[in-house]
Design an enzyme around this catalytic site. Structure first.
Site, PDB file in Angstrom:
ATOM      1  N   HIS A  17       0.857  -1.186   0.000  1.00  0.00           N
ATOM      2  CA  HIS A  17       0.000   0.000   0.000  1.00  0.00           C
ATOM      3  C   HIS A  17       0.891   1.233   0.000  1.00  0.00           C
ATOM      4  O   HIS A  17       1.218   1.793   1.045  1.00  0.00           O
ATOM      5  CB  HIS A  17      -0.927  -0.028   1.227  1.00  0.00           C
ATOM      6  CG  HIS A  17      -1.893   1.108   1.296  1.00  0.00           C
ATOM      7  ND1 HIS A  17      -2.976   1.109   2.142  1.00  0.00           N
ATOM      8  CD2 HIS A  17      -1.958   2.282   0.609  1.00  0.00           C
ATOM      9  CE1 HIS A  17      -3.650   2.234   1.998  1.00  0.00           C
ATOM     10  NE2 HIS A  17      -3.035   2.970   1.075  1.00  0.00           N
ATOM     11  N   HIS A  19       1.659   4.742  -2.590  1.00  0.00           N
ATOM     12  CA  HIS A  19       1.269   5.527  -3.770  1.00  0.00           C
ATOM     13  C   HIS A  19       2.502   6.195  -4.356  1.00  0.00           C
ATOM     14  O   HIS A  19       3.218   6.915  -3.640  1.00  0.00           O
ATOM     15  CB  HIS A  19       0.248   6.596  -3.376  1.00  0.00           C
ATOM     16  CG  HIS A  19      -1.019   6.026  -2.804  1.00  0.00           C
ATOM     17  ND1 HIS A  19      -2.143   5.772  -3.555  1.00  0.00           N
ATOM     18  CD2 HIS A  19      -1.330   5.622  -1.534  1.00  0.00           C
ATOM     19  CE1 HIS A  19      -3.095   5.265  -2.787  1.00  0.00           C
ATOM     20  NE2 HIS A  19      -2.618   5.164  -1.545  1.00  0.00           N
ATOM     21  N   HIS A 197      -9.528   1.344  -1.013  1.00  0.00           N
ATOM     22  CA  HIS A 197      -9.448   2.111   0.226  1.00  0.00           C
ATOM     23  C   HIS A 197     -10.872   2.157   0.803  1.00  0.00           C
ATOM     24  O   HIS A 197     -11.811   2.556   0.102  1.00  0.00           O
ATOM     25  CB  HIS A 197      -8.991   3.539  -0.059  1.00  0.00           C
ATOM     26  CG  HIS A 197      -7.530   3.676  -0.372  1.00  0.00           C
ATOM     27  ND1 HIS A 197      -6.897   2.939  -1.332  1.00  0.00           N
ATOM     28  CD2 HIS A 197      -6.575   4.486   0.178  1.00  0.00           C
ATOM     29  CE1 HIS A 197      -5.622   3.280  -1.374  1.00  0.00           C
ATOM     30  NE2 HIS A 197      -5.384   4.224  -0.463  1.00  0.00           N
ATOM     31  N   GLU A 200     -11.439   4.303   5.904  1.00  0.00           N
ATOM     32  CA  GLU A 200     -10.366   5.225   6.339  1.00  0.00           C
ATOM     33  C   GLU A 200     -11.031   6.486   6.876  1.00  0.00           C
ATOM     34  O   GLU A 200     -11.009   6.734   8.076  1.00  0.00           O
ATOM     35  CB  GLU A 200      -9.425   5.556   5.164  1.00  0.00           C
ATOM     36  CG  GLU A 200      -8.326   6.556   5.545  1.00  0.00           C
ATOM     37  CD  GLU A 200      -7.540   7.099   4.352  1.00  0.00           C
ATOM     38  OE1 GLU A 200      -8.046   7.074   3.213  1.00  0.00           O
ATOM     39  OE2 GLU A 200      -6.404   7.595   4.582  1.00  0.00           O
ATOM     40  N   ASP A 280       2.084   4.043   2.740  1.00  0.00           N
ATOM     41  CA  ASP A 280       1.061   4.855   2.062  1.00  0.00           C
ATOM     42  C   ASP A 280       1.653   5.985   1.209  1.00  0.00           C
ATOM     43  O   ASP A 280       1.766   5.846  -0.006  1.00  0.00           O
ATOM     44  CB  ASP A 280       0.069   5.396   3.103  1.00  0.00           C
ATOM     45  CG  ASP A 280      -1.298   5.720   2.527  1.00  0.00           C
ATOM     46  OD1 ASP A 280      -1.536   5.420   1.348  1.00  0.00           O
ATOM     47  OD2 ASP A 280      -2.147   6.266   3.263  1.00  0.00           O
ATOM     48  N   ASP A 281       2.005   7.094   1.838  1.00  0.00           N
ATOM     49  CA  ASP A 281       2.552   8.271   1.140  1.00  0.00           C
ATOM     50  C   ASP A 281       3.701   8.789   2.009  1.00  0.00           C
ATOM     51  O   ASP A 281       3.561   9.825   2.679  1.00  0.00           O
ATOM     52  CB  ASP A 281       1.474   9.358   1.017  1.00  0.00           C
ATOM     53  CG  ASP A 281       0.203   8.842   0.358  1.00  0.00           C
ATOM     54  OD1 ASP A 281       0.182   8.708  -0.872  1.00  0.00           O
ATOM     55  OD2 ASP A 281      -0.768   8.529   1.097  1.00  0.00           O
TER      56      ASP A 281
HETATM   57  N1  ADE Z   1      -4.354   8.504  -2.219  1.00  0.00           N
HETATM   58  C1  ADE Z   1      -3.137   8.500  -1.675  1.00  0.00           C
HETATM   59  N2  ADE Z   1      -3.195   8.255  -0.352  1.00  0.00           N
HETATM   60  C2  ADE Z   1      -4.513   8.095  -0.050  1.00  0.00           C
HETATM   61  C3  ADE Z   1      -5.224   7.846   1.134  1.00  0.00           C
HETATM   62  N3  ADE Z   1      -4.610   7.668   2.308  1.00  0.00           N
HETATM   63  N4  ADE Z   1      -6.573   7.778   1.066  1.00  0.00           N
HETATM   64  C4  ADE Z   1      -7.205   7.949  -0.103  1.00  0.00           C
HETATM   65  N5  ADE Z   1      -6.594   8.182  -1.256  1.00  0.00           N
HETATM   66  C5  ADE Z   1      -5.248   8.267  -1.235  1.00  0.00           C
HETATM   67 ZN    ZN Z   2      -3.512   4.787   0.295  1.00  0.00          ZN
END
Ligand code: ADE
Ligand code: ZN
Length: 364
Positions: A17, A19, A197, A200, A280-281
């Site tokens: 997971h 991006h 997703h 969340e 994630d990011d």
């Molecule tokens: N795109 C990138 N990170 C995300 C996240 N945590 N939730 C939804 N879309 C995303």
């Molecule tokens: Zn994500």
């Protein structure tokens, strides 16, 4: 290997997971924006660019700005290589990488440009570093259903061998999973794997709908499942793996404190769900993969045997052949045990040394 950080970086891991556009380091963003004439907000230091209010919508605004700054083949190649080099430094051996082609379309960038650049970056990372990667185009749930279906046709009509599945992402609340049923049904018929997703920033029912209606095999995040004891009990009996991201929870959910015993990830694990750990990011969430594992131990109170279970859940949940799964399961388990025993031996001998007065030899 003396520190927990060193141990966590050394452990073999899957990252499922992550991006691509959320992995761009701020200095790279500044260079790409300058190259492509994109105006960035004022900043004193590069990391200021990733300062935003703690909610999903604010995060996605910055994410979209990063997307705008990645334009040509060379840009995609660069950010993919840098992303995977970071994964490699954090001990990831295998990555399933989301990328967001639709976020580039409005700037005139084609799917082929995104995909070919990403594939070139991932091939170079494999040659240089041995890190394996498969791709997951993200489907933006905020887009109309017919636009997403058309996007799926583009995916299906373009070179496919590196693309393993699709994932549903972006702003969850007003855009429930069932809006994109047709896209997910066709993707499945065409042999793509499915994830979404869910739970969340949206309700527990989005988790259930993503699995029951869309046919998802994994859930990205899923935290709000803890609001439904029935669902928690039901999912604890099944095979769905939740790709959770500790640092993200402190930003896009109301579980801001990882040390809270009621934190969703803690309750998911206690409730018997299968989770695996992701970043994630990473620079946008102020983290990296090894740090996510450190947080599990230092802030959330998970044990080393929990860590091993999370890593092996990642192997189970990976979209790879059964043979490869069985092989990695066995090999990684051995490697993890070996690294744990070296770490605990070192920690014990450091402790003994400091208890006996450290490095000073008292016999002399
Ligand atoms: N795109 C990138 N990170 C995300 C996240 N945590 N939730 C939804 N879309 C995303
Ligand atoms: Zn994500």
């Amino acid at each position: 290997m003396n520190t927990l950080r060193e141990l966590m970086a050394a452990l073999p891991k899957a990252e499922l997971h992550l991006h691509l556009e959320g992995s761009v380091m701020p200095l790279t963003l500044i260079e790409l924006a300058a190259k492509n004439n994109i105006v960035l907000p004022e900043y004193a230091k590069p990391l200021d660019l990733y300062e935003f209010d703690k909610d999903l919508a604010a995060f996605l605004n910055v994410y979209n700005l990063v997307c705008e700054s990645i334009v040509d083949h060379q840009d995609f190649e660069r950010v993919t290589y840098e992303c995977l080099a970071n994964c490699h430094m954090n001990g990831a051996r295998y990555v399933e990488l989301f990328f967001s082609p639709q976020a580039h379309f409005k700037y005139g960038v084609s799917y082929a440009t995104c995909l070919n650049g990403v594939v070139a970056g991932k091939n170079r990372a494999f040659e240089d570093l041995g890190i394996e990667c498969q791709l997951i185009p993200g489907v933006n749930r905020e887009k109309p259903a017919d636009e997403n279906l058309a996007f799926l046709h583009t995916i299906l009509n373009t070179q496919r061998d590196q693309v393993v599945g699709i994932g549903l992402d972006y702003y969850e609340n007003p855009f429930p999973p069932e809006l994109h049923l047709e896209t997910f049904q066709l993707a499945k018929e065409q042999g793509l794997r499915l994830t979404a997703h869910a739970g969340e920033a949206g309700p527990a029912e989005n988790v259930q709908k993503s699995v029951d209606i869309l046919g998802c095999e994994r859930i990205d995040h899923g935290y709000h499942i803890v609001d439904s004891p029935d669902m928690l009990a039901e999912f604890s009996k099944g095979d769905i793996v939740f790709t959770v991201c500790p640092s993200t929870t402190t930003i896009t959910t109301h579980w801001h404190d990882l040390a809270d015993p009621q934190h969703a990830i803690k309750r998911m694990v206690e409730g018997g769900l299968k989770v695996m750990i992701n970043s994630d990011d990473p620079p946008m969430m102020g983290t990296d993969l090894a740090n996510e594992y450190v947080l599990l131990v230092e802030q959330m109170g998970f044990s080393l045997s929990d860590i091993k279970a999370f890593i092996l859940n990642g192997v189970d949940a990976a979209w790879i052949s059964e043979d490869k799964k069985a092989y990695w399961h066995k090999e990684w388990a051995k490697e993890i045990d070996d690294l744990f025993s070296k770490y605990t031996t070192n920690v014990q001998s450091n402790l003994a040394q400091s208890n006996s007065g450290g490095l000073v030899n008292h016999d002399q």
